[in-house]
Motif scaffolding. Structure first.
Motif, PDB file in Angstrom:
ATOM      1  N   GLU A  18      11.126   2.535  -0.414  1.00 38.56           N
ATOM      2  CA  GLU A  18      11.260   3.665   0.512  1.00 38.56           C
ATOM      3  C   GLU A  18      11.195   3.237   1.979  1.00 38.56           C
ATOM      4  O   GLU A  18      11.426   4.052   2.875  1.00 38.56           O
ATOM      5  N   LEU A  19      10.898   1.968   2.238  1.00 43.88           N
ATOM      6  CA  LEU A  19      10.872   1.477   3.610  1.00 43.88           C
ATOM      7  C   LEU A  19      12.272   1.102   4.074  1.00 43.88           C
ATOM      8  O   LEU A  19      13.074   0.569   3.297  1.00 43.88           O
ATOM      9  N   ALA A  20      12.555   1.344   5.338  1.00 44.36           N
ATOM     10  CA  ALA A  20      13.836   0.956   5.939  1.00 44.36           C
ATOM     11  C   ALA A  20      13.569   0.322   7.296  1.00 44.36           C
ATOM     12  O   ALA A  20      12.729   0.810   8.066  1.00 44.36           O
ATOM     13  N   LEU A  21      14.274  -0.767   7.585  1.00 44.50           N
ATOM     14  CA  LEU A  21      14.112  -1.459   8.867  1.00 44.50           C
ATOM     15  C   LEU A  21      15.091  -0.880   9.876  1.00 44.50           C
ATOM     16  O   LEU A  21      16.302  -0.810   9.620  1.00 44.50           O
ATOM     17  N   GLN A  22      14.559  -0.470  11.014  1.00 49.86           N
ATOM     18  CA  GLN A  22      15.380   0.105  12.066  1.00 49.86           C
ATOM     19  C   GLN A  22      14.964  -0.469  13.415  1.00 49.86           C
ATOM     20  O   GLN A  22      13.937  -1.135  13.532  1.00 49.86           O
ATOM     21  N   ALA A  23      15.785  -0.214  14.418  1.00 50.45           N
ATOM     22  CA  ALA A  23      15.475  -0.634  15.783  1.00 50.45           C
ATOM     23  C   ALA A  23      15.792   0.520  16.721  1.00 50.45           C
ATOM     24  O   ALA A  23      16.769   1.246  16.511  1.00 50.45           O
ATOM     25  N   LEU A  88       9.573   0.096  10.934  1.00 47.54           N
ATOM     26  CA  LEU A  88       9.657   0.343   9.500  1.00 47.54           C
ATOM     27  C   LEU A  88       9.458   1.835   9.307  1.00 47.54           C
ATOM     28  O   LEU A  88       8.386   2.372   9.616  1.00 47.54           O
ATOM     29  N   ARG A  89      10.497   2.514   8.809  1.00 44.34           N
ATOM     30  CA  ARG A  89      10.411   3.961   8.614  1.00 44.34           C
ATOM     31  C   ARG A  89      10.318   4.287   7.129  1.00 44.34           C
ATOM     32  O   ARG A  89      10.817   3.542   6.280  1.00 44.34           O
ATOM     33  N   CYS A  90       9.695   5.419   6.839  1.00 44.47           N
ATOM     34  CA  CYS A  90       9.395   5.772   5.456  1.00 44.47           C
ATOM     35  C   CYS A  90       9.103   7.264   5.383  1.00 44.47           C
ATOM     36  O   CYS A  90       8.955   7.930   6.415  1.00 44.47           O
ATOM     37  N   PRO A  91       8.992   7.822   4.181  1.00 44.49           N
ATOM     38  CA  PRO A  91       8.526   9.206   4.069  1.00 44.49           C
ATOM     39  C   PRO A  91       7.114   9.348   4.618  1.00 44.49           C
ATOM     40  O   PRO A  91       6.271   8.463   4.434  1.00 44.49           O
ATOM     41  N   ALA A  92       6.845  10.451   5.261  1.00 38.92           N
ATOM     42  CA  ALA A  92       5.551  10.652   5.924  1.00 38.92           C
ATOM     43  C   ALA A  92       4.382  10.586   4.954  1.00 38.92           C
ATOM     44  O   ALA A  92       3.268  10.232   5.348  1.00 38.92           O
ATOM     45  N   ARG A  93       4.602  10.885   3.673  1.00 39.08           N
ATOM     46  CA  ARG A  93       3.506  10.873   2.706  1.00 39.08           C
ATOM     47  C   ARG A  93       2.885   9.487   2.519  1.00 39.08           C
ATOM     48  O   ARG A  93       1.774   9.361   1.993  1.00 39.08           O
ATOM     49  N   GLU A 109       9.643  13.981   5.159  1.00 45.24           N
ATOM     50  CA  GLU A 109      10.257  13.748   6.464  1.00 45.24           C
ATOM     51  C   GLU A 109      10.086  12.294   6.872  1.00 45.24           C
ATOM     52  O   GLU A 109       9.093  11.641   6.538  1.00 45.24           O
ATOM     53  N   SER A 110      11.063  11.802   7.605  1.00 42.90           N
ATOM     54  CA  SER A 110      11.054  10.394   7.999  1.00 42.90           C
ATOM     55  C   SER A 110      10.044  10.141   9.110  1.00 42.90           C
ATOM     56  O   SER A 110       9.998  10.876  10.106  1.00 42.90           O
ATOM     57  N   ALA A 111       9.239   9.096   8.914  1.00 43.97           N
ATOM     58  CA  ALA A 111       8.193   8.753   9.884  1.00 43.97           C
ATOM     59  C   ALA A 111       8.221   7.260  10.166  1.00 43.97           C
ATOM     60  O   ALA A 111       8.693   6.464   9.352  1.00 43.97           O
ATOM     61  N   ILE A 112       7.696   6.888  11.322  1.00 42.68           N
ATOM     62  CA  ILE A 112       7.483   5.479  11.638  1.00 42.68           C
ATOM     63  C   ILE A 112       6.204   5.037  10.931  1.00 42.68           C
ATOM     64  O   ILE A 112       5.124   5.563  11.206  1.00 42.68           O
ATOM     65  N   GLY A 113       6.338   4.076  10.032  1.00 40.39           N
ATOM     66  CA  GLY A 113       5.168   3.578   9.331  1.00 40.39           C
ATOM     67  C   GLY A 113       4.524   2.394  10.025  1.00 40.39           C
ATOM     68  O   GLY A 113       3.305   2.219  10.004  1.00 40.39           O
ATOM     69  N   ALA A 114       5.351   1.555  10.648  1.00 45.32           N
ATOM     70  CA  ALA A 114       4.869   0.371  11.361  1.00 45.32           C
ATOM     71  C   ALA A 114       5.889   0.045  12.441  1.00 45.32           C
ATOM     72  O   ALA A 114       7.075   0.378  12.314  1.00 45.32           O
ATOM     73  N   ALA A 115       5.428  -0.611  13.504  1.00 42.33           N
ATOM     74  CA  ALA A 115       6.331  -0.899  14.625  1.00 42.33           C
ATOM     75  C   ALA A 115       5.849  -2.120  15.391  1.00 42.33           C
ATOM     76  O   ALA A 115       4.651  -2.407  15.447  1.00 42.33           O
ATOM     77  N   ARG A 139       0.082  -2.924   2.356  1.00 42.40           N
ATOM     78  CA  ARG A 139       1.428  -3.407   2.068  1.00 42.40           C
ATOM     79  C   ARG A 139       1.822  -4.663   2.853  1.00 42.40           C
ATOM     80  O   ARG A 139       2.903  -5.189   2.658  1.00 42.40           O
ATOM     81  N   GLY A 140       0.996  -5.113   3.765  1.00 45.50           N
ATOM     82  CA  GLY A 140       1.374  -6.245   4.598  1.00 45.50           C
ATOM     83  C   GLY A 140       2.466  -5.908   5.587  1.00 45.50           C
ATOM     84  O   GLY A 140       3.189  -6.791   6.066  1.00 45.50           O
ATOM     85  N   ALA A 141       2.586  -4.620   5.932  1.00 42.79           N
ATOM     86  CA  ALA A 141       3.685  -4.179   6.791  1.00 42.79           C
ATOM     87  C   ALA A 141       3.598  -4.749   8.202  1.00 42.79           C
ATOM     88  O   ALA A 141       4.632  -5.017   8.830  1.00 42.79           O
TER      89      ALA A 141
END
Length: 265
Positions: A18-23, A88-93, A109-115, A139-141
């Motif tokens: 469920e993680l996606a890498l974005q910029a 790293l974006r993911c579902p807010a849950r 909803e999409s949330a920033i999990g790590a940055a 998760r070692g994010a």
């Protein structure tokens, strides 16, 4: 080696699909970015047209760092305009409760999990670590968003700022030994326990070994309590006079930093 790091990156995302890498950054820099670091596709979002995502990043940065969180104008002028933030974006849950409560997002909803944000410097290939946070527990994010962001901006070396007693030392050392550089130019809010370090990213085989170390014992090193600021300050005096010292992975252990002296030359 890049192949080994690519395999490790694929395994990381396979474990949490469920993680996606974005910029997030200014569009002018897109041609300068590697948008497939270690084979991981990056979706670049133009900061000029994603103000809501920028506000979400600002909220989480200020939650993570409290009184020294980034001000709005700094985010615009010194993060988004000259560079790009790795996300790293993911579902807010999936987020820790404090982040979910602050963002007020529904589960899916999409949330920033790590940055991670690293700033370009005057020295080619050298970037400066500015901000790293994660609200994705277990998760070692943090280590992955940092490594992938550095690869995305094509960094060869990183200079960062941290504190001897900061648990983030264990994250920073996932990318390899942390060579001690000295004190922070101009001082710091936590000046007496803060230092500058440098990580060499050019040896990809060493980076790969460091990324998989987990909690493996460190190489032989001197153990210094993180509360012994006199001794730790002496280390910085020595490196500023030319000594070569580094924190060896995992950087910290049971309230001590792990310091190794390197031969001259």
């Amino acid at each position: 080696m890049a192949g080994e790091l690519a395999s490790l990156a694929q395994a990381f995302f396979a474990a949490t699909p469920e993680l996606a890498l974005q910029a997030l950054g200014s569009g002018v820099h897109v041609p300068s970015l590697d948008l497939a670091p270690y084979g991981v596709p990056v979706t670049h979002l133009l900061a000029e047209h994603n103000s809501e995502l920028a506000r979400q990043y600002l909220t989480l940065n200020q939650l993570a760092f409290g009184g020294i969180g980034v001000p709005r104008w700094v985010l615009s002028d010194l993060y988004l305009l000259p560079g790009a933030i790795g996300l790293l974006r993911c579902p807010a849950r999936l987020l820790k409760a404090p982040a979910r409560e602050r963002l007020l997002l529904a589960d899916e909803e999409s949330a920033i999990g790590a940055a991670c944000y690293v700033a370009p410097s005057l020295t080619p290939g050298l970037f400066v670590g500015v901000s790293l946070f994660s609200f994705l527990p277990g998760r070692g994010a943090s280590a992955w968003v940092k490594l992938l962001t550095l690869r995305m901006v094509r960094a060869q070396r990183l200079r960062g700022v941290t504190q001897w007693d900061n648990p983030a030392v264990r994250v920073h050392s996932r990318l390899g030994p942390m060579r001690l550089v000295g004190r922070v130019p101009g001082g710091h809010d936590y000046d007496e326990r803060t230092f500058v370090y440098e990580t060499d990213l050019s040896n990809e085989a060493r980076v790969a070994r460091s990324m998989v170390r987990g909690d493996a014992p460190a190489a032989p090193a001197v153990r210094i309590p993180v509360t012994d600021l006199l001794s730790l300050g002496t280390l910085l005096d020595r490196v500023e006079r030319g000594a070569r010292l580094e924190l060896v992975p995992p950087g910290q252990d049971d309230g001590h930093v792990l310091v190794r002296e390197l031969p001259e030359g």
